[in-house]
Design an enzyme around this catalytic site. Structure first.
Site, short mmCIF file in Angstrom:
data_model
loop_
_atom_site.label_atom_id
_atom_site.label_comp_id
_atom_site.label_asym_id
_atom_site.label_seq_id
_atom_site.Cartn_x
_atom_site.Cartn_y
_atom_site.Cartn_z
N ALA A 309 -38.67 -44.46 -11.67
CA ALA A 309 -38.37 -42.96 -11.23
C ALA A 309 -37.37 -42.83 -10.09
O ALA A 309 -36.69 -41.53 -10.11
CB ALA A 309 -39.90 -42.35 -11.01
N GLY A 312 -35.73 -39.86 -8.17
CA GLY A 312 -36.50 -38.70 -8.77
C GLY A 312 -36.12 -37.69 -9.57
O GLY A 312 -36.62 -36.48 -9.86
N GLY A 313 -34.70 -37.82 -9.67
CA GLY A 313 -33.92 -36.51 -10.26
C GLY A 313 -34.16 -36.31 -11.57
O GLY A 313 -34.51 -34.92 -12.26
N ASP A 380 -34.72 -45.84 -17.07
CA ASP A 380 -33.46 -45.89 -16.44
C ASP A 380 -33.39 -47.00 -15.51
O ASP A 380 -33.80 -46.73 -14.36
CB ASP A 380 -33.50 -44.25 -15.94
N CYS A 433 -26.33 -46.45 -15.53
CA CYS A 433 -25.17 -45.63 -15.18
C CYS A 433 -24.01 -46.88 -15.33
O CYS A 433 -23.42 -47.10 -14.33
CB CYS A 433 -25.42 -44.88 -13.95
#
Length: 503
Positions: A309, A312-313, A380, A433
């Site tokens: 996480a 946190g965005g 992620d 990313c």
């Protein structure tokens, strides 16, 4: 900040240059008594950030801290930002130029002095700073931070740099090199990154053999263009209309996004109170995709997991989207420090009464500890960050090819754990990313083969603000966004559905 190299105002208030003499080589030079003894605050901040980055700091975080400490804002803060990012980002071009002007390899130049030279080179070749001001102000900075002896060396090198235009220097330093090497130097990307980007463009179906060189050039140029500030209005806490009223304009890509052309986003009330936040539109899109209503049937009150996480965005956006559907998000991070960052990002969400369960643990263990638990899982994962080179100028120099294999091992373990935590019939959104094939489609394909999960077509879930399908997402079924095509970071997203029954 001074860009005029010193001087005075006459009786009518007009700016006049400082007194000058002619040097032996015919160039104009200031008298020693007229020389600045210290650099201006903006350049000094830029130099300090480059030194801190060399010690492991992140430019975007360190720069904001030092700007606040120096009391710089407005034009001065903008100058310091452009100078810092540009000097770090473009060192792949500036270093060979500096070598020619210094008559020695950059490895033989003291690192603090080399950073000063890079700042000077960027002002001369990459910014609209008059040559005399770029040189004199950088020499003044060198005198302050590197010492008088180094200042003389900096002065001599920058004089030589100023003798040619950027185009002339580029032509010299790329002469006789192979095409990819020329791109690597001119656009300041390590060769291994250039090769990885080219392979990804071809494999993803974004480019063909006929246009891959054109696409690659556009991608490298986009990586070197300072991005605009993307904002997200967290559903239920803020609206896009509120951000527009504060000076942004509505995103064309994300229905919860807005774009700020300039200024400090922290001056916007919704951002300051964390009802909105700075977040790339690509991150918004993949979170919206995973939160698509009806994506997973099952319990009335679903539980979703953000496996990795921090900071946190995405968690905050996911939690607010989940609340709209009566679901609750569980956020996991591997360290207490990063868990604290998650709590900070979620402050406004929690204050609004939205339940988010936040915990600290190794995401690789959750598959064993909490099997078949969550309807939707966001993985992620940590990655090379090659998709965010616009925003993180130091990343291209900090990462090496040797980083890829251990990262892929970690990514694979996290994705397998994410699938294990997922209820039969549930989905995992795997994102990075980075467009590197080893971190994205190749890894996902191997996990699908091992687990029997189904790779869903995620492309229909990516729709723009008007509800139209977003183009140029690749051959599918997974999705690759690109800076030069979408104006986002190069985010990758794959949607894996766990089989209803396990053999």
């Amino acid at each position: 900040m001074s860009d005029d190299g010193g001087g005075y105002r006459d009786a009518k208030g007009r700016q006049r240059p400082a007194a000058r003499r002619r040097s032996n080589d015919g160039r104009s030079a200031q008298r020693p008594t007229d020389r600045r003894r210290s650099g201006d605050p903006a350049r000094r901040v830029a130099w300090q950030v480059t030194r801190n980055v060399a010690d492991g700091a992140y430019a975007n975080l360190d720069l904001q801290k030092l700007l606040r400490e120096a009391g710089l804002h407005g034009r001065d803060a903008g100058f310091a930002t452009e100078l810092t990012y540009g000097a770090i980002r473009m060192r792949g071009l500036y270093d060979p130029i500096i070598e020619r002007c210094a008559g020695r390899p950059v490895a033989q130049i003291d690192a603090p002095v080399l950073d000063t030279l890079r700042l000077g080179a960027h002002q001369l070749l990459g910014m609209r700073v008059p040559a005399h001001a770029a040189a004199s102000e950088t020499v003044a900075l060198a005198r302050e931070v590197n010492g008088a002896g180094a200042a003389g060396f900096v002065n001599a090198v920058l004089r030589r740099v100023s003798e040619r235009t950027r185009e002339e220097w580029v032509a010299e330093v790329i002469a006789g090199r192979e095409p990819l090497e020329r791109l690597s130097i001119e656009h300041s990307h390590p060769m291994w990154v250039v090769r990885a980007m080219r392979a990804a463009l071809l494999e993803r179906g974004t480019a063909t053999s006929d246009d891959v060189d054109e696409q690659l050039l556009a991608l490298l140029q986009a990586d070197n263009a300072p991005p605009l500030v993307s904002l997200v209005a967290r559903p239920g806490l803020a609206t896009v209309e509120e951000l527009v009223a504060a000076g942004a304009h509505a995103s064309q890509l994300s229905r919860v996004g807005a774009v700020l052309d300039g200024g400090d986003p922290a001056q916007i009330d919704a951002v300051r109170r964390m009802r909105a936040a700075v977040q790339d539109e690509g991150s918004q899109l993949l979170t919206l995709a995973l939160a698509e209503p009806g994506l997973v049937e099952g319990r009335e009150h679903q539980e979703w997991l953000d496996l990795c996480a921090g900071p946190g965005g995405k968690t905050a956006l996911l939690a607010n989207l989940a609340a709209e559907q009566g679901a609750v998000v569980f956020a996991n991070e591997v360290s207490e420090h990063r868990t604290t960052l998650v709590r900070k990002s979620l402050r406004a969400t929690l204050e609004a009464g939205i339940e988010v369960m936040i915990g600290t643990g190794d995401g690789r263990d959750l598959g064993v500890e909490e099997p078949d638990t969550y309807e939707r899982v966001l993985a992620d994962v940590p990655c090379t960050g090659l998709g965010a080179l616009r925003r993180r100028p130091e990343a291209r120099w900090r990462r090496t090819p040797s980083d890829v294999t251990p990262l892929v091992t970690l990514q694979r373990q996290l994705l397998l754990s994410a699938l294990a935590t997922t209820r039969p019939g549930g989905v995992v959104g795997y994102s990075t990313c980075s467009p590197h094939l080893a971190e994205t489609s190749q890894l996902v394909a191997s996990v699908v083969e091992q687990t029997g999960a189904t790779l869903q077509d995620a492309r229909p879930l990516f729709r723009d603000t008007a509800g139209a399908p977003i183009e140029h997402l690749g051959n599918g079924p997974d999705v690759q966004l690109w800076p030069h095509l979408h104006g986002t970071d190069a985010m990758y997203f794959a949607l894996l559905r766990k089989p209803e029954t396990q053999d």
